[in-house]
Design a protein around this motif. Structure first.
Motif: not given
Length: 975
Positions: A203-206, A219-221, A245-256, A260-266
């Motif tokens: 979802s683009y809502i992410n 939530v990981p598949i 090679n990474e999406l900024k500001g998005i956590a794929y699972g709780l461990e990320e 995500a917090r650190k890269t929100l500005q990007e």
């Protein structure tokens, strides 16, 4: 394939549902159209529902007329077949098949259609293996407002597809974001919540949440790594091209979460990359179409377009074409149940689908669309009806039925001359099913009609009795009815309006019905009506009167022209029309009800207490009309002005020199919300085909809404009135005729297409009714070109109108309707008595005087019955025994004793006839109905002369018992 398309000839049409700012797929379609347009190519949207809504992305809409052999039509994956019959088709898969459409919908597509994907939405599919088309729209309002944050929100969306089972990990106090929330609301939420738990990994809502500073946690598949997930996103290509090679500001699972917090500005910089990449995919798509469709040879096509995937490259597809039934089955239970109705939050999609399927078509713009829509409606209701009754116990289909009742509208079925009986019968059966699901008893057995009731009890059921076309049309039904009737008005509303009060004075009583349907039903049934007249249209929408009419509320139920087609309802017994209004010999085939015809037109109007008021004259110059112009005018409603009619009017205006067409199409009887500008532009576009400038067409929308007297002022400036077809006018014809305006009407073969012509024919003024488009045009041209002829027709109309024509003669109409009601009531009594009294082909009657000694009575009765048991026609005989001056129990006991003695002592066999019936007490109306069915009165020694006189049976042929055995009794015809 045309090998000579030039680049500047290429055009694009994007086929889309109506604009919805909260639906990502729709946003993508509108964004695609905008980018193609900005690239300098012809591109428009085709709104599949014709709503053409304004919006802030792109609102340049197309019509079918703009599609030609140089047009590429882009369909989203949910579209079955090729509804625009385009030569060049692109299938844009915005979501994996099987989510919003059947997984095998591709079997309805052309094998050579091009296929593009927004993304793959499947971690097992690498986007690099597909043609990607990924325009991205970034709402400028997506900003981090710097507010304090607290708490969690979550989305489900398509989570059910990717998580089986779907296990919730969000906190119990987390806010569920409904699918119908606007972006504005989401932005507000994302600016106060700290986390978004997303069960939908695509979802683009992410990304919207991240842009607002809310950390999205995807939530990981199951059994899907982050790398596999990324490779299924279109962004992966642009990430690779930009060296990321990474999406900024998005956590794929709780461990990320911390990542995500650190890269929100990007996030915003990365989104800019994605937006540019999306534009690049659109430009590549345009180039693909140019190279494919503008190539000069097959070899050039192959060399340039080997990478453009087609249906045959992706799917295993058969060559067979889909039938209309297949198209309807696209919305089968499996699809809806599995993919729409999975949970309560998504049921609104089912509601939306039913609204689309059965809601009123806003406006027909192409020749043949009204006919095609009717066929579409027939196919749709056929499938729905079959599915509902095949799955009577299905909770899912019960929900479908509920939504059908809430949202369906059948007005658009009117605008053609097809037989609509099958559609309306199935509609009525679905409505019955709905009522039965809600524990309504539709059928009802009325008690024996009281003998002492002298009058026919008539109910008039309407939603209101205030000024409206229906009130004016139905007032003559009861306004001057004879005293043989007791009239009760039933209404859902009471206003105290003078016309309502006048209607009350024309009846015996007025009853405001209670609010609840069941209580309304009981109120009407408690009044023990002989006849109920339904005085509100029950064939357009499903409202309270419609649901009431499904019930058996009176012994006989009747309706007429307010419902311009058959109701399809089995508890409505008769439809009242006219010999002129329903001229076809096969007219009965169009009705579920028994069709009865008044002589002449079915319509009559009365305006009750209406008083002529002072009005302001309308001047031609105030409307920009030259004094010497020939003015054609029509008050036909917007919905009635189908393309075929507008074309006809355009031909007329083009052929009559110095002519103008004035329309008043926006009356409040049909709607209070018209797309006026769009409609006027459409009219002008058709008139321009005939070389007519905008000054030749004047569309008026006077405010406040003019009443009848005001409308007459507009008609006074005109020379000729043009009635509409195939849906004719009736109420709208009265005012032009009252100002002596010649009215040109066209007679069709159905009630709705002949009713206008019937009113004109009732005036007996020749040469105003056409039977074809050509004769309609010729009549109009003749009148428009000949002022002497117009004056002649106007004078003839004036004379006829002064003579109180039948459609304004309420007294005569009430008399005709009263006679008809008496016939229908007698027919009911006859049918009832035939059943209750077990009437046969031969019916005999005796009037024993029960006050005579029992032995004399016994001797008379025994002689009559035993004689009849030896008659050669005994199996066809019913012997009726008058018992009005003896209790039923005593008469029954005496007769039982008599027949038992005949059987035991005299060996008389009565098992093969005659049938014996005790009459009991009958009303005058019942005797009046029964006597014509009686062949002969058997004279007894114990005859009750007063009973014979009271029944008015003196004129019946009579015979003594001894003469019966030698006579050959004639069988009577049925009622």
């Amino acid at each position: 394939m045309n090998n000579n398309i030039e680049k500047d000839q290429l055009r694009f049409i994007i086929f889309s549902p109506p604009f919805q700012p909260n639906v990502g797929g729709v946003i993508a379609l509108y964004t695609l159209a905008r980018i193609i347009d900005e690239a300098g190519f012809f591109c428009k949207l085709f709104d599949m529902n014709g709503m053409n809504l304004p919006n802030n992305i792109f609102d340049n809409y197309a019509t079918k007329a703009e599609i030609n052999e140089h047009t590429v039509v882009v369909y989203p994956e949910v579209i079955f077949g090729n509804p625009l019959n385009a030569k060049h088709v692109v299938r844009w898969i915005l979501c994996e098949l099987g989510v919003h459409c059947p997984h095998d919908i591709y079997t309805s597509w052309g094998k050579d259609d091009f296929v593009y994907h927004y993304s793959t939405y499947n971690p097992q599919k690498d986007v690099k293996n597909y043609n990607i088309l990924s325009p991205t729209y970034l709402n400028p309002a997506l900003q981090n407002h710097g507010k304090s944050r607290n708490g969690t929100c979550h989305i489900i969306r398509k989570g059910h597809k990717f998580h089986k089972p779907l296990l919730h990990i969000h906190p119990s106090d987390s806010l569920l974001l409904d699918d119908n929330l606007s972006q504005e609301v989401l932005i507000e939420i994302f600016n106060i919540k700290e986390y978004l738990i997303s069960y939908d990994p695509y979802s683009y809502i992410n990304f919207m949440a991240a842009l607002c500073g809310c950390i999205p946690i995807v939530v990981p598949i199951k059994e899907t790594t982050k790398k596999q997930w990324l490779e299924s996103l279109f962004m992966s290509i642009s990430l690779e091209q930009s060296g990321q090679n990474e999406l900024k500001g998005i956590a794929y699972g709780l461990e990320e979460v911390e990542y995500a917090r650190k890269t929100l500005q990007e996030v915003r910089n990365q989104q800019d990359i994605f937006i540019q990449y999306g534009k690049d995919t659109v430009h590549s798509f345009i180039n693909d179409m140019i190279s494919r469709l503008c190539a000069k040879s097959d070899l050039e096509k192959l060399s340039k377009n080997a990478h453009i995937l087609q249906i045959v490259d992706i799917f295993s597809i058969s060559q067979s074409e889909s039938s209309p039934e297949d198209i309807i089955k696209y919305y089968s239970e499996d699809f809806i149940a599995n993919f729409i109705a999975k949970n309560k939050d998504e049921n609104q999609q089912l509601t939306g689908y039913l609204k689309f399927l059965f809601s009123s078509q806003p406006y027909f713009q192409e020749i043949g669309e009204a006919d095609n829509y009717c066929q579409y409606l027939q196919d749709s209701i056929n499938y729905l009806h079959t599915s509902i009754f095949k799955n009577c116990d299905s909770a899912f289909w019960h929900e479908v039925v509920n939504d059908f009742v809430k949202h369906t509208n059948f007005i658009a079925a009117y605008f053609n001359e097809r037989n609509l009986k099958n559609i309306y019968v199935k509609r009525a059966e679905i409505l019955e099913f709905f009522l039965k699901l809600n524990s309504h008893e539709l059928d009802y057995e009325f008690a024996v009609r009281p003998v002492n009731r002298k009058k026919i009890r008539l109910g008039i059921l309407a939603s209101h009795f205030t000024p409206s076309a229906e009130t004016f049309a139905y007032l003559p039904v009861y306004e001057y009815l004879s005293r043989d009737f007791e009239v009760i008005l039933y209404s859902l509303n009471k206003t105290g309006h003078p016309l309502e009060q006048y209607c009350q004075l024309s009846a015996n009583s007025f009853k405001l019905l209670p609010q609840k349907l069941l209580e309304q039903v009981n109120t009407i049934r408690d009044d023990d009506l002989d006849i109920l007249f339904i005085a509100t249209n029950v064939t357009a929408a499903t409202h309270q009167i419609c649901l009431l009419a499904i019930h058996k509320l009176a012994r006989t139920q009747v309706t007429s022209g307010g419902s311009v087609v058959t109701t399809g309802m089995r508890n409505i017994d008769y439809y009242i029309s006219g010999t002129l209004s329903d001229p076809s010999p096969a007219a009965q085939d169009h009705y579920q009800e028994k069709l009865v015809k008044l002589e002449g037109t079915a319509h009559c109007f009365s305006y009750g207490t209406e008083e002529v008021k002072l009005t302001t004259p309308v001047e031609r110059d105030s409307l920009g009309i030259p004094e010497d112009a020939v003015v054609f005018i029509s008050g036909a409603n917007y919905f009635k002005t189908v393309p075929e009619l507008i074309e006809t009017w355009g031909k007329i205006i083009s052929k009559v020199e110095n002519s103008v067409l004035v329309l008043l199409p926006f009356g409040p009887n049909w709607s209070n919300n018209y797309p006026k500008t769009k409609f006027i532009n459409h009219l002008n576009s058709i008139f321009s085909k005939y070389g007519l400038g905008t000054e030749r067409l004047i569309v008026l929308d006077p405010q406040p809404v003019p009443d009848r007297d005001d409308m007459k002022e507009y008609y006074k400036i005109a020379d000729i009135y043009l009635d509409s077809y195939p849906f004719a006018g009736t109420t709208s014809l009265v005012e032009p005729l009252q100002v002596n305006l010649p009215v040109i009407a066209r007679q069709g073969n159905s009630f709705r297409s002949a009713m206008g012509a019937a009113m004109v024919q009732a005036l007996d003024v020749p040469d105003l009714v056409a039977d074809s488009e050509e004769s309609y045009i010729q009549l109009a041209i003749a009148l428009g070109s000949n002022p002497e002829l117009r004056q002649e027709k106007s004078a003839q109309i004036k004379e006829k109108m002064q003579g109180n024509p039948s459609f304004l003669d309420s007294r005569s109409y009430s008399a005709k309707i009263g006679s008809l009601f008496q016939e229908l009531f007698s027919k009911y009594l006859a049918d009832t008595m035939s059943q209750n009294f077990r009437l046969g082909d031969i019916n005999l009657i005796i009037f024993p005087d029960w006050s005579q000694p029992e032995d004399l009575l016994y001797q008379d009765l025994a002689s009559a019955i035993s004689t009849l048991t030896t008659h050669p026609d005994k199996s066809h005989i019913t012997l009726l025994i008058d018992t009005q001056n003896i209790p039923d129990e005593e008469a029954d006991m005496l007769l039982s004793s008599l027949t038992m003695n005949l059987l035991m002592e005299d060996d008389v066999d009565i098992t093969e006839g005659p049938e014996i019936t005790l009459l009991g007490k009958l009303s005058d109306a019942q005797w009046k109905t029964l006597l014509p069915r009686i062949n002969c009165r058997i004279a007894l020694a114990t005859d009750n002369e007063s009973a014979i006189a009271q029944a008015k049976a003196e004129t019946l042929p009579s015979s003594d018992v001894d003469s019966l055995i030698a006579s050959k009794l004639e069988m009577m015809p049925a009622f």
